[in-house]
Design an enzyme around this catalytic site. Structure first.
Site, PDB file in Angstrom:
ATOM      1  N   ASP A 102      28.251  57.681 -39.693  1.00  0.00           N
ATOM      2  CA  ASP A 102      28.137  58.583 -38.654  1.00  0.00           C
ATOM      3  C   ASP A 102      29.703  58.337 -37.985  1.00  0.00           C
ATOM      4  OD1 ASP A 102      25.463  58.931 -39.260  1.00  0.00           O
ATOM      5  OD2 ASP A 102      24.849  57.191 -37.584  1.00  0.00           O
TER       6      ASP A 102
HETATM    7  N1  URA Z   1      22.649  54.206 -40.246  1.00  0.00           N
HETATM    8  C1  URA Z   1      23.164  55.113 -39.181  1.00  0.00           C
HETATM    9  O1  URA Z   1      22.249  55.073 -38.483  1.00  0.00           O
HETATM   10  N2  URA Z   1      24.225  55.497 -39.261  1.00  0.00           N
HETATM   11  C2  URA Z   1      25.349  55.108 -40.174  1.00  0.00           C
HETATM   12  O2  URA Z   1      26.574  55.252 -40.039  1.00  0.00           O
HETATM   13  C3  URA Z   1      24.833  54.325 -41.379  1.00  0.00           C
HETATM   14  C4  URA Z   1      23.387  54.058 -41.439  1.00  0.00           C
END
Ligand code: URA
Length: 234
Positions: A102
């Protein structure tokens, strides 16, 4: 790149055989027969051997990047945000990220131009564990930990088994390490939210046995031969 090397890099022939093909008139550059094996090929030149267009295979590269927050896991962005491509500047090969973190998640991101390996790692049947350190709001009670470990409903999907370990619990927040074996969109954030402990900060520490360890935020390094072999054997 010299013509004979270019032909060899495309997997067509050895350099010596490439020289022979060239001298014998089997090679065209931009539609014209060229009989000079040492001629230089530019990025826009079209090379044909026996009437078939060839392109040299790129050398395979494998990197790990320590992704900072506020960086998009993509090679371009039409909204002008910083992307991981802006951080990996001196790699001429056309690499791309393996999977996604993310925008505000930090940590280990693999990048490669090896599409086959990237596909294999991304495939759900692979079950390679991904380990995150999460700072979450609230108290991670035993009941909540049990749910996280056994599976929680994150909205239309029940997560599989996960390993969760509380590193530190204070009055209002906790730090926990979690290893998941799936990769649903925003999965870790959705899991903690499902038990009422929303994530404040998320960092990926490892993919399988491959650890980010001491790599500084924003920097990257090539994987070692051993690390590449490990990923290929997963
Ligand atoms: N899980 C999440 O919520 N975000 C990420 O970036 C990776 C795994």
């Amino acid at each position: 790149m010299r013509l004979n090397k270019y032909i060899a890099a495309a997997g067509m022939a050895s350099r010596r055989k490439a020289d022979e093909l060239t001298i014998n008139g089997n090679v065209k550059i931009n539609g014209e027969v060229v009989r000079t094996p040492g001629v230089d090929i530019g990025p826009d030149d079209v090379v044909e051997v026996n009437g078939r267009r060839i392109e040299p295979e790129e050398k395979k590269v494998y990197l790990m990047l320590h992704k900072p927050p506020g960086v998009l896991t993509a090679m371009t962005d039409d909204r002008g945000r910083l992307t991981v491509a802006d951080l990996v500047t001196d790699v001429p090969e056309r690499i791309f990220p393996v999977g996604r973190l993310d925008y505000n998640t930090t940590g280990l991101l693999l990048m490669t131009n090896d599409g086959e390996l990237a596909n294999r790692l991304a495939h759900p049947s692979h079950h390679v564990g991904k380990t995150y350190r999460a700072k979450v709001s609230g108290v991670l009670s035993d009941a909540k930990l049990r749910r996280l470990r056994q599976g929680v409903d994150i909205g239309g999907f029940i997560t599989g088994k996960a390993q969760v370990r509380v590193v530190r619990q204070t009055e209002r927040s906790a730090i926990a390490d979690i290893t998941i074996y799936e990769g649903k969109n925003r999965q870790v954030r959705r899991m903690f939210r499902a038990v009422g402990c929303p994530v404040q900060k998320l960092h990926r520490m490892a993919i399988g046995e491959l650890y980010l360890s001491r790599l500084a935020e924003g920097s990257y390094r090539k994987l070692t031969r051993r690390e590449i072999a490990y990923l290929k054997n997963l």
